[in-house]
Design a protein around this motif. Structure first.
Motif, PDB file in Angstrom:
ATOM      1  N   ALA A  40       2.620  99.842  43.674  1.00 20.21           N
ATOM      2  CA  ALA A  40       3.309  98.651  44.403  1.00 20.21           C
ATOM      3  C   ALA A  40       4.903  98.826  44.244  1.00 20.21           C
ATOM      4  N   ASN A  41       5.469  98.513  45.437  1.00 18.59           N
ATOM      5  CA  ASN A  41       6.971  98.918  45.386  1.00 18.59           C
ATOM      6  C   ASN A  41       7.803  97.653  45.495  1.00 18.59           C
ATOM      7  N   HIS A  42       7.112  96.431  45.604  1.00 11.46           N
ATOM      8  CA  HIS A  42       7.662  95.098  45.701  1.00 11.46           C
ATOM      9  C   HIS A  42       6.542  94.304  44.728  1.00 11.46           C
ATOM     10  N   ILE A  43       7.188  93.338  44.084  1.00  6.57           N
ATOM     11  CA  ILE A  43       6.547  92.267  43.307  1.00  6.57           C
ATOM     12  C   ILE A  43       6.768  90.644  43.690  1.00  6.57           C
ATOM     13  N   ILE A  44       5.847  90.133  44.157  1.00  2.42           N
ATOM     14  CA  ILE A  44       6.061  88.749  44.170  1.00  2.42           C
ATOM     15  C   ILE A  44       5.812  88.088  43.030  1.00  2.42           C
ATOM     16  N   VAL A  45       6.592  87.183  42.272  1.00  5.00           N
ATOM     17  CA  VAL A  45       6.273  86.713  41.149  1.00  5.00           C
ATOM     18  C   VAL A  45       6.735  85.034  41.145  1.00  5.00           C
ATOM     19  N   GLY A  46       5.906  84.469  40.479  1.00  7.70           N
ATOM     20  CA  GLY A  46       6.055  82.860  40.620  1.00  7.70           C
ATOM     21  C   GLY A  46       6.907  82.725  39.292  1.00  7.70           C
ATOM     22  N   ASP A  47       7.635  81.476  39.650  1.00  6.20           N
ATOM     23  CA  ASP A  47       8.602  80.867  38.757  1.00  6.20           C
ATOM     24  C   ASP A  47       7.928  81.058  37.064  1.00  6.20           C
ATOM     25  N   GLU A  48       6.611  80.546  37.360  1.00  7.82           N
ATOM     26  CA  GLU A  48       6.140  80.486  35.795  1.00  7.82           C
ATOM     27  C   GLU A  48       5.671  81.684  35.045  1.00  7.82           C
ATOM     28  N   ARG A  49       5.993  82.914  35.811  1.00 14.49           N
ATOM     29  CA  ARG A  49       5.790  84.257  35.238  1.00 14.49           C
ATOM     30  C   ARG A  49       6.859  84.961  35.343  1.00 14.49           C
ATOM     31  N   THR A  50       7.942  84.651  35.404  1.00 17.00           N
ATOM     32  CA  THR A  50       9.275  85.068  35.785  1.00 17.00           C
ATOM     33  C   THR A  50       9.851  85.876  34.347  1.00 17.00           C
ATOM     34  N   SER A  51       9.467  85.433  33.420  1.00 19.10           N
ATOM     35  CA  SER A  51      10.076  85.955  32.065  1.00 19.10           C
ATOM     36  C   SER A  51       9.248  87.091  31.600  1.00 19.10           C
ATOM     37  N   VAL A  52       7.774  87.060  31.978  1.00 21.78           N
ATOM     38  CA  VAL A  52       7.062  88.311  31.676  1.00 21.78           C
ATOM     39  C   VAL A  52       7.617  89.437  32.479  1.00 21.78           C
ATOM     40  N   ILE A  53       7.992  89.356  33.796  1.00 20.01           N
ATOM     41  CA  ILE A  53       8.341  90.234  34.622  1.00 20.01           C
ATOM     42  C   ILE A  53       9.733  90.787  34.163  1.00 20.01           C
ATOM     43  N   ASP A  54      10.466  89.925  33.787  1.00 15.38           N
ATOM     44  CA  ASP A  54      11.735  90.292  33.425  1.00 15.38           C
ATOM     45  C   ASP A  54      11.789  91.220  32.159  1.00 15.38           C
ATOM     46  N   ALA A  55      10.642  90.871  31.144  1.00 12.06           N
ATOM     47  CA  ALA A  55      10.615  91.582  29.904  1.00 12.06           C
ATOM     48  C   ALA A  55       9.928  92.941  30.222  1.00 12.06           C
ATOM     49  N   SER A  56       9.544  93.219  31.581  1.00 12.27           N
ATOM     50  CA  SER A  56       8.884  94.553  31.845  1.00 12.27           C
ATOM     51  C   SER A  56       9.724  95.477  32.837  1.00 12.27           C
ATOM     52  N   ARG A  57      10.914  94.867  33.273  1.00 12.74           N
ATOM     53  CA  ARG A  57      11.539  95.657  34.481  1.00 12.74           C
ATOM     54  C   ARG A  57      12.060  97.014  34.229  1.00 12.74           C
ATOM     55  N   GLU A  58      12.215  97.104  33.045  1.00 11.70           N
ATOM     56  CA  GLU A  58      12.741  98.716  32.666  1.00 11.70           C
ATOM     57  C   GLU A  58      11.572  99.567  32.888  1.00 11.70           C
ATOM     58  N   ALA A  59      10.500  99.088  32.550  1.00 13.83           N
ATOM     59  CA  ALA A  59       9.212  99.875  32.345  1.00 13.83           C
ATOM     60  C   ALA A  59       8.775 100.044  33.772  1.00 13.83           C
ATOM     61  N   LEU A  60       9.075  99.046  34.586  1.00 13.09           N
ATOM     62  CA  LEU A  60       8.493  98.884  35.880  1.00 13.09           C
ATOM     63  C   LEU A  60       9.429  99.810  36.923  1.00 13.09           C
ATOM     64  N   ALA A  61      10.649  99.974  36.694  1.00 11.89           N
ATOM     65  CA  ALA A  61      11.524 100.845  37.510  1.00 11.89           C
ATOM     66  C   ALA A  61      11.727 100.496  38.599  1.00 11.89           C
ATOM     67  N   LEU A  62      11.666  99.297  39.076  1.00 12.10           N
ATOM     68  CA  LEU A  62      11.822  99.083  40.476  1.00 12.10           C
ATOM     69  C   LEU A  62      13.344  98.595  40.570  1.00 12.10           C
ATOM     70  N   SER A  63      14.294  99.447  40.954  1.00 14.65           N
ATOM     71  CA  SER A  63      15.639  98.994  40.608  1.00 14.65           C
ATOM     72  C   SER A  63      16.370  98.240  41.885  1.00 14.65           C
ATOM     73  N   ASP A  64      15.844  98.349  43.126  1.00 13.14           N
ATOM     74  CA  ASP A  64      16.400  97.816  44.439  1.00 13.14           C
ATOM     75  C   ASP A  64      16.108  96.271  44.211  1.00 13.14           C
ATOM     76  N   PHE A  65      17.246  95.563  44.494  1.00 16.81           N
ATOM     77  CA  PHE A  65      17.284  93.934  44.569  1.00 16.81           C
ATOM     78  C   PHE A  65      15.955  93.653  45.323  1.00 16.81           C
ATOM     79  N   GLY A  66      15.723  93.953  46.396  1.00 17.26           N
ATOM     80  CA  GLY A  66      14.573  93.498  47.101  1.00 17.26           C
ATOM     81  C   GLY A  66      13.390  93.694  46.629  1.00 17.26           C
ATOM     82  N   SER A  67      13.252  94.277  45.607  1.00 18.94           N
ATOM     83  CA  SER A  67      12.009  94.714  44.942  1.00 18.94           C
ATOM     84  C   SER A  67      11.285  93.464  44.393  1.00 18.94           C
TER      85      SER A  67
END
Length: 606
Positions: free
Chosen positions: A134-161
């Motif tokens: 996956a090169n894009h992630i749709i995330v719900g408000d209720e799971r934003t903190s979970v994605i935020d904690a893993s952003r470095e490992a996910l390595a999707l750097s583009d703003f629109g990802s």
């Protein structure tokens, strides 16, 4: 004579529907030719049922045309952020209207949707996103903190990802996300032209195994399979009509909630009442309020409902039919009798498998019949291997005898596998009955049963998963069969049976984690009597672990891995009470340090 005539008419009716459906839906669509897709089929439904209610969620209703308009606007936002045909988009969100909106919009632009278990965090979450590419992630408000904690490992750097969907309306979009709802304003509500170019052989979804042992695997689901499974099960299993309403509380990221649940109804013009999660206490009042006559289930939900005190609104309820999997025989009769449900269509299958069963004929305690060519073969559970004859071929078992279920891999019944090629290869059995043939290994033990039904239609019953069977006292112990007996105890809400190693002993001793309301007042003597009366000596658990609740996956499968590892070790089980039945003892006793030391040294006498 009248009963036989009734049966003949029922068989003729079902087979008539099968003949109509099979040419297009029995997994026979050309892999990369026919321009047919889930999103295209949904648009056809919209055209036929424009003003019918499609979805009910938390006080809101959407007609088919309203929801389709929103999905088109959403899809154009995805395109503007670089999502294109052939891409993979991960979806992490609770069961809510925006989940379905995100799913349909992703499919409309020709991308595949990786449906992530919304309870995942950390390494498991990162693994699932990356397994689907996956090169894009749709995330719900209720799971934003979970994605935020893993952003470095996910390595999707583009703003629109990272694409964000608000929930309560009180949160603001993070500066590293695109606010999807805000971007939808001003977008066209017309259908996306590319939707009608998508072919049956393109990937629609990545569905993940539940991860009861190790990291989840991403199973590939093509549009042809999603359409075939949902339409056949919808029409022949649920018998969906546009006037039907579904009670959907299973996670839509799982195949049961998605396929025969959501898709079966929205591709047939039916209505869906969606819930974020299951609530036994609110179930019947909502069934009455929203007039849901259909229920998509997993067996444990039915057990929970059986255990509830009588609810005034369970009487004369509108629930007519159910479809799902995992309804154990010990729950089936009690549920059907208490709640007066006329039709229970138990199904069997997996996201990745090439074989499925369905109880189309409404016979009790059976997973029904299958269209596919299957074989039940002899399996050595102690050594976890398929038995073969002198010529190297598998050995079919007799009717009534449990065997490992294999499904022949053919053009019509393809095994699309996982994204991991090694994992895919491990599920294929070669040279089963002749040189060069290939069969899918389900990993499940099934038996053929007699349901008193003629016409050459074979019916089957689920027995156990191969990994859930252990050997003790030179006998094979089925965890499911033992659990069904233990669940009869009035203080036990749920039993999770597994085998554990005891030093100095061959095989594995039975251990059970019991979910009980009050561990301190558990009737150990009564439990001992039940075990002695209902189970043979080799199947009686040696150890008991008392808990207030049992851990399950997002799809209500019992988690055993950690329980097996902790076993009866007093230093690993926290505050849980451990009981043991010493050799020749008449009852269970609390495991103390002295007996624990004898267990560890191999001198306990087993």
């Amino acid at each position: 004579m009248l009963e036989r005539i009734r049966k003949i008419k029922e068989v003729a009716r079902v087979f008539g529907e099968m003949r109509h459906l099979l040419p297009a839906l029995n997994f026979k669509m050309p892999a990369h030719a026919e321009t047919v897709s889930v999103a295209g089929a949904f648009e056809d439904t919209v055209a036929d049922h424009t003003e019918r209610i499609m979805l009910i969620f938390e006080g809101q209703e959407w007609t088919y045309s309203e929801f389709n308009d929103s999905a088109n606007r959403f899809a154009r936002v995805l395109q503007a952020q670089g999502v294109k045909r052939g891409d993979s988009v991960a979806l992490l969100m609770e069961n809510r209207a925006e989940f379905i909106l995100s799913l349909l919009a992703t499919l409309k632009v020709g991308a595949s949707c990786a449906l992530i278990n919304n309870s995942l965090t950390g390494a498991g979450l990162v693994h699932c996103v990356q397994a689907a590419g996956a090169n894009h992630i749709i995330v719900g408000d209720e799971r934003t903190s979970v994605i935020d904690a893993s952003r470095e490992a996910l390595a999707l750097s583009d703003f629109g990802s990272y694409l964000w969907c608000s929930d309560s309306g009180t949160s603001t979009c993070p500066d590293w996300c695109v606010d999807l709802k805000a971007e939808m304003a001003g977008q066209s509500a017309e259908n996306i032209p590319i939707t009608r170019e998508i072919t049956a052989g393109e990937v629609a979804f990545y569905i993940y195994t539940s991860g009861t042992t190790g990291l989840p695997k991403a199973a590939i689901m093509l549009h042809r399979k999603a359409l075939a499974a949902s339409t056949v099960l919808g029409r022949l299993g649920f018998r969906v009509k546009p006037t039907d309403r579904l009670y959907l509380c299973l996670p839509v990221y799982h195949i049961t909630g998605l396929g025969p649940g959501l898709l079966a109804f929205i591709l047939s013009g039916g209505s869906v009442f969606l819930r974020r999660q299951f609530s036994a206490s609110k179930f019947w009042s909502e069934v009455q309020q929203f007039k849901t006559n259909s229920f998509i289930y997993v067996g444990e939900l039915c057990r929970y409902l059986n255990q509830q005190p009588e609810h005034p609104q369970e009487k004369n309820n509108p629930l007519e039919k159910m479809l799902g999997n995992g309804l154990r025989p010990d729950v089936w009769d009690a549920f059907k009798a208490r709640f007066k449900v006329a039709r229970i269509c138990e199904i069997y299958g997996s996201s990745e498998g090439n074989v499925s069963f369905a109880n189309f004929f409404n016979k009790d305690k059976t997973i029904g019949a299958t269209f596919a060519k299957v074989a039940l073969v002899a399996y050595d559970q102690e050594n976890e291997e398929i038995l073969r004859d002198d010529e190297g071929h598998c050995i079919e078992v007799a009717a009534g005898t449990p065997g490992l279920l294999l499904g022949e891999i053919t053009t019509d019944y393809a095994f699309d596998g996982y994204t991991n090629k090694d994992a895919t290869g491990k599920k294929v059995v070669q040279n089963v009955f002749k040189a060069g043939d290939q069969w899918f290994d389900t990993g499940d033990l099934i038996r053929e049963i007699d349901v008193g039904f003629a016409f050459g239609i074979r019916h089957f019953q689920f027995v156990d998963r191969t990994g859930d069977t252990f050997r003790w006292r030179s006998e094979n112990v089925s965890t499911n069969e033992v659990a069904e007996v233990l669940n009869q105890h009035p203080q036990i809400h749920l039993s999770n049976v597994y085998g554990v190693e005891v030093p100095g002993c061959e095989g594995k001793a039975g251990m059970v984690a019991l979910a009980v309301e009050s561990p301190d007042t558990f009737d150990v003597a009564g439990f001992s009597r039940l075990v002695d009366t209902e189970l043979p000596a080799y199947a009686r658990p040696v150890f008991i672990r008392l808990q207030c609740a049992l851990e399950t996956t997002g799809t209500f499968k019992l988690v055993k891995t950690e329980l097996r590892e902790q076993s009866f070790h007093l230093d690993q089980v926290g505050q849980d009470a451990i009981y043991v039945r010493p050799p020749k003892a008449e009852s269970y006793q609390r495991l103390d340090d002295s007996f624990y030391q004898s267990l560890c040294s191999g001198t306990a006498g087993y």
